[in-house]
Design an enzyme around this catalytic site. Structure first.
Site, short mmCIF file in Angstrom:
data_model
loop_
_atom_site.label_atom_id
_atom_site.label_comp_id
_atom_site.label_asym_id
_atom_site.label_seq_id
_atom_site.Cartn_x
_atom_site.Cartn_y
_atom_site.Cartn_z
N ASP A 1 -4.12 7.76 8.21
CA ASP A 1 -5.23 6.93 8.69
C ASP A 1 -4.84 5.93 9.76
OD1 ASP A 1 -3.76 5.07 7.29
OD2 ASP A 1 -5.30 4.63 5.78
N HIS B 1 -0.99 4.56 7.35
CA HIS B 1 -0.37 5.18 6.18
C HIS B 1 -0.14 6.66 6.45
CE1 HIS B 1 -2.91 1.79 4.75
NE2 HIS B 1 -1.79 1.47 4.15
N SER C 1 0.80 -1.22 0.00
CA SER C 1 0.00 0.00 0.00
C SER C 1 0.83 1.27 0.00
CB SER C 1 -0.93 0.01 1.22
OG SER C 1 -0.18 -0.09 2.41
#
Length: 366
Positions: free
Chosen positions: A340, A343, A35
């Site tokens: 978040d 991240h 990610s």
């Protein structure tokens, strides 16, 4: 479980947006990872129905719509692309779906939630249910080989095609540990995983060299002990568990252990492939500065609390994660390092990219 996925800046560079002001050394970039680098593959994989990263507030700052990036805006890979005047990398699964692009300037194979180790490892350990995707590093390498068949067939053709290409292998491996951390695996047990994770990353790097890669960047893991999700989940009443920046020492020490083993393994790989430039990128060091002097870097709301979340000491609530009912984004993400919980914000990723591209956070200059 959220995905992971984990600087000494000259003062004049701190808020300088990475630009394409230098000569175009690379004309193509190929990215692998999770990610931290995914620009849309997870969305196109259909692994989850309506994942939160497919909707605002993800993507709100720069793109003004969700792109599948796990941030409010651009990622490290986007700033690297900007630096060399290369278009933002299209996700591989979008290319094969739409046929709009052939990836003439590179392709992104990274998938949010991806692991270095194959899914079988986690299913054998009883952790398979925690995986967000089965598109591990080996799957991404398979995609690369399929793509390669469409652009070159002979060694001469491939050498010419990849002559000015930059390969970025990661960050990858962070999720291997995160999945284990969040089901209660101890750090001592996790250390037994490190040789397998590092070995997989190094083997993949060698395979890419065999396939024609000449210049490769292999990033290390982040200081996850500074991540809001880790601070919320593994917090302690013992003040000695934290460093001077408020980060968990044991989790950061584990990240450093992984990075040390990775650097040692990459040095052996350099000896095997002296014709290739294998560059280690110190994402840990570049990111740590965000937590060491956040206010000096314009992060008025600090670096430990998440911008988008559902409350709690670090604004991370596992039952109301960013994008879920009960959460909301902050008004100004540029004043936060963490987006978040797992991240970082575009602002933080810009700082890390600047530190890697223009600072001292690579084993040799990119």
């Amino acid at each position: 479980m959220n995905m992971v996925k984990p600087l000494l800046f000259l003062s004049s560079c701190v808020f300088t947006i990475v630009s394409a002001s230098i000569s175009l050394k690379y004309d193509k970039i190929f990215s692998f990872g999770d990610s931290i680098a995914d620009t849309g593959n997870f969305l196109h994989s259909g692994a989850l129905t309506n994942p939160v990263i497919g909707s605002l507030p993800y993507g709100e700052t720069f793109f003004h719509h969700a792109t599948g990036r796990c941030s409010n805006g651009r990622l490290i890979i986007d700033f690297i692309a900007e630096e060399y005047g290369v278009p933002y990398l299209p996700p591989y699964l979008e290319i094969i779906e739409s046929l709009k692009s052939k990836g003439d300037h590179g392709v992104n194979f990274a998938v949010a939630g991806a692991t270095a180790l194959d899914p079988k490892f986690f299913y054998d350990k009883g952790m398979g249910r925690t995986l967000w995707t089965n598109n591990s590093l080996s799957t991404q390498l398979g995609w690369f080989k399929k793509m390669k068949q469409t652009v070159c067939t002979t060694k001469h053709e491939c050498d010419r095609y990849f002559k000015k290409s930059l390969f970025i292998v990661g960050e990858i491996g962070g999720n291997d540990y995160n999945y284990a951390f969040f089901v209660g695996t101890t750090i001592n047990d996790l250390k037994r995983m490190v040789p397998f994770v590092v070995g997989t990353i190094v083997t993949a790097t060698g395979m890419l060299i065999e396939e024609g890669a000449k210049e490769l960047v292999v990033p290390g893991n982040f200081p996850v002990g500074c991540w809001a999700a880790f601070l919320s989940s593994f917090g302690s009443q013992d003040k000695s568990a934290y460093d001077a920046n408020g980060c968990l020492k044991s989790h950061n020490d584990f990240s450093k252990y992984h990075n040390t083993q990775l650097k040692l393994a990459l040095e052996k790989l350099r000896q095997k492939y002296p014709q290739a430039r294998i560059i280690y990128a110190d994402y840990y060091g570049a990111a740590k500065e965000l937590f060491h002097i956040p206010h000096h870097l314009g992060l008025k709301n600090g670096a430990l609390s998440a911008c988008c979340g559902g409350g709690g000491p670090y604004n991370f609530n596992n039952t109301a994660r960013c994008g879920h009912v009960g959460s909301k984004p902050c008004k100004d993400p540029s004043t936060y390092a963490n987006w978040d919980g797992m991240h970082l914000t575009e602002t933080a990723y810009r700082h890390i990219a600047t530190g890697v591209l223009k600072g001292s956070f690579t084993s040799q200059p990119i």
